[in-house]
Structure formats: structure tokens, C-alpha cells
Design a protein around this motif. Structure first.
Motif, PDB file in Angstrom:
ATOM      1  N   PHE A  82       0.832  -1.209   0.000  1.00  0.00           N
ATOM      2  CA  PHE A  82       0.000   0.000   0.000  1.00  0.00           C
ATOM      3  C   PHE A  82       0.864   1.257   0.000  1.00  0.00           C
ATOM      4  CE2 PHE A  82      -2.251   3.347   2.309  1.00  0.00           C
ATOM      5  CZ  PHE A  82      -3.367   3.482   1.504  1.00  0.00           C
ATOM      6  N   THR A  85       2.824   1.589  -3.422  1.00  0.00           N
ATOM      7  CA  THR A  85       1.994   2.049  -4.533  1.00  0.00           C
ATOM      8  C   THR A  85       1.556   3.494  -4.334  1.00  0.00           C
ATOM      9  OG1 THR A  85       0.038   1.050  -3.503  1.00  0.00           O
ATOM     10  CG2 THR A  85       1.183  -0.230  -5.205  1.00  0.00           C
ATOM     11  N   ALA A  86       1.323   3.919  -3.095  1.00  0.00           N
ATOM     12  CA  ALA A  86       0.971   5.322  -2.837  1.00  0.00           C
ATOM     13  C   ALA A  86       2.134   6.243  -3.192  1.00  0.00           C
ATOM     14  CB  ALA A  86       0.566   5.498  -1.376  1.00  0.00           C
ATOM     15  N   SER A  89       2.468   6.349  -7.058  1.00  0.00           N
ATOM     16  CA  SER A  89       1.432   7.180  -7.682  1.00  0.00           C
ATOM     17  C   SER A  89       1.678   8.654  -7.388  1.00  0.00           C
ATOM     18  CB  SER A  89       0.040   6.757  -7.225  1.00  0.00           C
ATOM     19  OG  SER A  89      -0.132   7.012  -5.854  1.00  0.00           O
ATOM     20  N   GLY A  90       2.168   8.971  -6.208  1.00  0.00           N
ATOM     21  CA  GLY A  90       2.493  10.360  -5.892  1.00  0.00           C
ATOM     22  C   GLY A  90       3.621  10.895  -6.753  1.00  0.00           C
TER      23      GLY A  90
END
Length: 116
Positions: A82, A85-86, A89-90
Motif C-alpha cells: 500500500f 503504490t501510494a 502514484s504520488g
């Protein structure tokens, strides 16, 4: 052949529907917009069922685990995935903002007046 159909029936139906939708879109062109409400209904139903399905799948898998040590490892991996991937994506979002500058050409006085 019967076991193949039983195992992959849903996937094959979905693939066939996608191909059929593409063919209809090619032949009907802009007139295919009459099918938009059906597509919107399908997508909304899909989004509505997705979250509970994932939640109950994870809950069921956790409740069927016997060892707490294994649960700890799995939860640690979930948190790592988690967070990773955060962060990814940021970073992709920041790179996109730096490359494309979405505020280019906007009048900042307008926003100041709206905030006041």
C-alpha cells in the motif's frame, strides 16, 4: 471441453461482450451512444460490488488463518504494498504536474476573488 467452459465461462462471456461492444462501436459510430446508459449501469454496479467483494474476501482469508505469525507477515506485506503504490502514484503525479503544468494560463486573481 466442458470443464474448460465451466472454469472460464464468466471470463469468456466478458471477453465476448467486450469484442461485441467494440464491433458495435465501429459499425454504429457516434450513434452507439444510445447504449451508454446500459454501460453506465454496468460500471456503477461493478464499482458498487467491488469494495464489499474485496473486503469480504480479505476478511474471510484472515479468519481462516490458523497462525497469528503468518497473519502478521501478510499484514506487513499489505502495508508495504500500500505504501509503495501510494509513493509511486504520488511520484508519477508530481512528474505529470511538472511536465504539463495544469495551471499554465490561469488567472490567479480570479482564484483570490473566489476565496475572499
Amino acid at each position: 471441453m466442458k470443464s474448460f467452459w465451466n472454469n472460464y465461462k464468466s471470463s469468456l462471456i466478458l471477453l465476448g461482450a467486450i469484442i461485441l461492444g467494440g464491433i458495435v462501436g465501429v459499425f454504429m459510430g457516434p450513434e452507439a451512444v444510445v447504449f451508454k446508459p446500459i454501460g453506465d449501469l454496468f460500471l456503477n454496479l461493478l464499482f458498487m460490488i467491488l469494495v464489499p467483494l474485496v473486503f469480504f474476501s480479505v476478511t474471510s482469508a484472515i479468519s481462516n488463518m490458523g497462525e497469528m505469525k503468518r497473519l502478521g507477515k501478510i499484514l506487513k506485506n499489505i502495508v508495504i504494498v500500500f505504501v509503495t503504490t501510494a509513493i509511486i502514484s504520488g511520484v508519477i503525479g508530481m512528474i505529470g504536474v511538472l511536465i504539463m503544468n495544469p495551471t499554465k494560463g490561469l488567472n490567479s486573481d480570479m482564484f483570490a476573488n473566489l476565496m475572499a
